[in-house]
Design a protein around this motif. Structure first.
Motif, PDB file in Angstrom:
ATOM      1  N   VAL A  32      34.157  61.015   6.747  1.00 45.65           N
ATOM      2  CA  VAL A  32      33.143  61.479   5.797  1.00 45.65           C
ATOM      3  C   VAL A  32      32.454  62.731   6.329  1.00 45.65           C
ATOM      4  O   VAL A  32      32.313  63.718   5.610  1.00 45.65           O
ATOM      5  N   GLU A  33      32.015  62.691   7.580  1.00 39.72           N
ATOM      6  CA  GLU A  33      31.381  63.818   8.273  1.00 39.72           C
ATOM      7  C   GLU A  33      30.453  64.643   7.382  1.00 39.72           C
ATOM      8  O   GLU A  33      30.540  65.858   7.293  1.00 39.72           O
ATOM      9  N   GLY A  34      29.557  63.934   6.681  1.00 42.59           N
ATOM     10  CA  GLY A  34      28.533  64.617   5.905  1.00 42.59           C
ATOM     11  C   GLY A  34      28.923  65.011   4.496  1.00 42.59           C
ATOM     12  O   GLY A  34      28.164  65.677   3.812  1.00 42.59           O
ATOM     13  N   LYS A  35      30.080  64.593   4.035  1.00 43.81           N
ATOM     14  CA  LYS A  35      30.523  64.933   2.675  1.00 43.81           C
ATOM     15  C   LYS A  35      30.152  63.788   1.736  1.00 43.81           C
ATOM     16  O   LYS A  35      30.700  62.697   1.815  1.00 43.81           O
ATOM     17  N   ARG A  36      29.212  64.063   0.861  1.00 42.08           N
ATOM     18  CA  ARG A  36      28.646  63.032   0.003  1.00 42.08           C
ATOM     19  C   ARG A  36      29.700  62.334  -0.856  1.00 42.08           C
ATOM     20  O   ARG A  36      29.729  61.102  -0.962  1.00 42.08           O
ATOM     21  N   LEU A  39      31.653  59.912   1.090  1.00 43.05           N
ATOM     22  CA  LEU A  39      30.877  58.713   1.427  1.00 43.05           C
ATOM     23  C   LEU A  39      30.829  57.764   0.236  1.00 43.05           C
ATOM     24  O   LEU A  39      31.013  56.558   0.400  1.00 43.05           O
ATOM     25  N   VAL A  40      30.627  58.289  -0.941  1.00 45.84           N
ATOM     26  CA  VAL A  40      30.639  57.452  -2.153  1.00 45.84           C
ATOM     27  C   VAL A  40      31.978  56.722  -2.249  1.00 45.84           C
ATOM     28  O   VAL A  40      32.026  55.512  -2.506  1.00 45.84           O
ATOM     29  N   GLY A  41      33.070  57.432  -2.028  1.00 44.54           N
ATOM     30  CA  GLY A  41      34.399  56.828  -2.093  1.00 44.54           C
ATOM     31  C   GLY A  41      34.590  55.730  -1.067  1.00 44.54           C
ATOM     32  O   GLY A  41      35.169  54.671  -1.374  1.00 44.54           O
ATOM     33  N   ARG A  42      34.116  55.960   0.140  1.00 45.32           N
ATOM     34  CA  ARG A  42      34.253  54.931   1.187  1.00 45.32           C
ATOM     35  C   ARG A  42      33.409  53.702   0.877  1.00 45.32           C
ATOM     36  O   ARG A  42      33.835  52.572   1.120  1.00 45.32           O
ATOM     37  N   ILE A  43      32.222  53.905   0.337  1.00 49.75           N
ATOM     38  CA  ILE A  43      31.380  52.776  -0.057  1.00 49.75           C
ATOM     39  C   ILE A  43      32.083  51.973  -1.154  1.00 49.75           C
ATOM     40  O   ILE A  43      32.125  50.738  -1.104  1.00 49.75           O
TER      41      ILE A  43
END
Length: 69
Positions: A32-36, A39-43
């Motif tokens: 993710v390294e700060g890419k919103r 992060l949404v996708g990983r959640i």
């Protein structure tokens, strides 16, 4: 926000992200390294959420932690 500042903020908030979403792995957070959007996708993946639910939780977390991408 410039990349240096985003990177610095991400390192600061990475632990808080892990506290909130404990099912995310260190590898997830490195990717993710700060890419919103990532992060949404990983959640979504880890919790089985739809995009709207993941976005809602992330927005609430951002607001409570004063995090700006």
């Amino acid at each position: 926000m410039n990349e240096d500042r985003l990177s610095g903020n991400w390192k600061q908030f990475k632990g808080k992200v892990k506290e909130k979403w404990g099912q995310l792995t260190d590898d997830d957070l490195d990717v993710v390294e700060g890419k919103r959007d990532q992060l949404v996708g990983r959640i979504q993946e880890r919790y089985g959420y739809g995009k709207d639910q993941a976005e809602k939780e992330l927005k609430e977390w951002e607001d409570s932690n004063h995090f700006n991408w």
